[in-house]
Enzyme design. Structure first.
Site, short mmCIF file in Angstrom:
data_model
loop_
_atom_site.label_atom_id
_atom_site.label_comp_id
_atom_site.label_asym_id
_atom_site.label_seq_id
_atom_site.Cartn_x
_atom_site.Cartn_y
_atom_site.Cartn_z
CB SER A 65 -4.42 -6.59 4.70
OG SER A 65 -4.09 -6.17 4.17
CG HIS A 117 -1.85 -0.97 1.27
ND1 HIS A 117 -1.67 -1.95 2.53
CD2 HIS A 117 -3.33 -1.56 0.49
CE1 HIS A 117 -3.08 -2.92 2.37
NE2 HIS A 117 -3.79 -2.56 0.95
NE ARG A 137 -2.66 -7.21 -4.66
CZ ARG A 137 -3.60 -7.65 -3.53
NH1 ARG A 137 -3.65 -8.04 -2.64
NH2 ARG A 137 -5.13 -7.58 -4.01
CE LYS A 142 -13.35 -7.53 6.13
NZ LYS A 142 -13.16 -7.42 4.38
N1 COA Z 1 -0.35 -4.20 -2.20
C1 COA Z 1 -0.58 -4.84 -0.91
N2 COA Z 1 -2.19 -5.51 -0.85
C2 COA Z 1 -2.92 -4.75 -1.33
C3 COA Z 1 -2.20 -3.13 -2.80
C4 COA Z 1 -1.63 -3.37 -2.20
N3 COA Z 1 -0.99 -2.21 -3.78
N4 COA Z 1 -4.11 -3.39 -2.97
C5 COA Z 1 -5.02 -4.20 -2.63
N5 COA Z 1 -3.68 -5.11 -1.34
C6 COA Z 1 -4.70 -6.47 -0.98
C7 COA Z 1 -5.41 -5.46 0.06
O1 COA Z 1 -4.79 -5.70 1.12
C8 COA Z 1 -6.47 -6.42 0.59
O2 COA Z 1 -6.19 -7.85 1.01
P1 COA Z 1 -7.43 -8.76 1.76
O3 COA Z 1 -7.76 -9.02 1.15
O4 COA Z 1 -6.36 -9.98 1.76
O5 COA Z 1 -7.18 -8.05 3.25
C9 COA Z 1 -7.07 -7.08 -0.77
O6 COA Z 1 -6.02 -6.96 -1.88
C10 COA Z 1 -8.44 -6.24 -0.86
O7 COA Z 1 -7.99 -4.84 -1.20
P2 COA Z 1 -8.96 -3.24 -0.14
O8 COA Z 1 -7.65 -2.46 -1.01
O9 COA Z 1 -8.77 -3.31 0.59
O10 COA Z 1 -9.68 -3.59 -1.20
P3 COA Z 1 -11.29 -4.23 -1.09
O11 COA Z 1 -11.33 -4.40 -1.96
O12 COA Z 1 -11.56 -4.28 0.72
O13 COA Z 1 -12.33 -2.58 -0.68
C11 COA Z 1 -13.20 -0.76 -1.00
C12 COA Z 1 -12.18 -1.33 -0.16
C13 COA Z 1 -13.53 -0.07 0.72
C14 COA Z 1 -12.84 0.59 -1.89
C15 COA Z 1 -14.28 -0.73 -1.07
O14 COA Z 1 -14.70 -1.67 -0.19
C16 COA Z 1 -15.50 0.50 -1.44
O15 COA Z 1 -14.87 0.82 -1.86
N6 COA Z 1 -16.62 0.20 -0.98
C17 COA Z 1 -17.18 0.86 -0.53
C18 COA Z 1 -18.76 0.64 -1.74
C19 COA Z 1 -18.56 1.23 -2.87
O16 COA Z 1 -18.86 2.04 -3.28
N7 COA Z 1 -18.42 0.28 -3.82
C20 COA Z 1 -17.97 0.24 -5.32
C21 COA Z 1 -19.22 0.33 -6.05
S1 COA Z 1 -19.93 -1.19 -5.92
#
Ligand code: COA
Length: 160
Positions: free
Chosen positions: A129, A18, A91, A42
């Site tokens: 993560s 990140h 990634r 969650k």
């Molecule tokens: N390096 C390391 N890990 C990374 C990374 C990077 N560059 N980019 C993503 N990841 C990992 C995260 O660690 C996480 O890992 P895990 O699943 O093993 O815990 C995984 O990828 C998911 O990434 P994250 O960035 O946390 O995104 P998410 O998919 O959980 O989405 C929001 C989080 C907040 C962006 C998303 O839920 C959201 O937009 N919510 C609001 C509702 C909405 O508008 N939704 C979209 C319309 S449908």
């Protein structure tokens, strides 16, 4: 034009992967808002406050980076912050499917908002993560994957 981008995520916990995206993003945009999405269904490994605190410490040296949290739809948050750019890290090809769907859904919801992707550095392409949480749970060397303050927080969690 003042370009403000939003880098949303769960950051549970924040990883070096990140941080790589945040640092590179901070050079591309005038302002980068790192936004922790609040998921009320969650509970998370760390609380939103803990994640925000770690992000603030890690981003303190980047004056154009702001740390915030949001609830609800990401595109609505982007609108409220006058931003038309969502930044995400890619990634591996396995991320593509998921990111593609979310980016299209977001575009359908807000046509003026663009999603921009940065390819993660090779050394972080496996990192997530959940990998950090699992390595920590089973006593592995998680500290190599996260910033120092995050490692300290995980250490404290494991002790308690
Ligand atoms: N390096 C390391 N890990 C990374 C990374 C990077 N560059 N980019 C993503 N990841 C990992 C995260 O660690 C996480 O890992 P895990 O699943 O093993 O815990 C995984 O990828 C998911 O990434 P994250 O960035 O946390 O995104 P998410 O998919 O959980 O989405 C929001 C989080 C907040 C962006 C998303 O839920 C959201 O937009 N919510 C609001 C509702 C909405 O508008 N939704 C979209 C319309 S449908």
């Amino acid at each position: 034009m003042n370009r403000t981008a939003i880098y949303p995520g769960s950051f549970d916990p924040l990883t070096n992967g990140h941080m790589d995206i945040i640092e590179r993003g901070s050079h591309l945009f005038d302002r980068l808002i790192v936004a922790v999405g609040i998921n009320t269904e969650k509970p998370g490994y760390f609380s939103v406050e803990e994640r925000l605190e770690d992000l603030r410490v890690c981003c303190a040296k980047m004056p154009n980076v702001e740390v915030a949290s949001f609830e609800g739809l990401l595109v609505e948050y982007a609108r409220s912050r006058n931003s038309r750019i969502l930044l995400r890290g890619l990634r591996a090809i396995s991320d593509y499917d998921y990111e593609f769907r979310i980016a299209l859904a977001n575009r359908r919801l807000a046509a003026e908002v663009e999603t921009v992707f940065l390819i993660a550095r090779e050394e972080y392409s496996f990192l997530a993560s959940s990998v950090v949480r699992e390595v920590a749970k089973f006593g592995g060397d998680y500290a190599q994957f996260v910033p120092e303050n995050v490692a300290k927080r995980i250490e404290n969690r494991l002790k308690s």
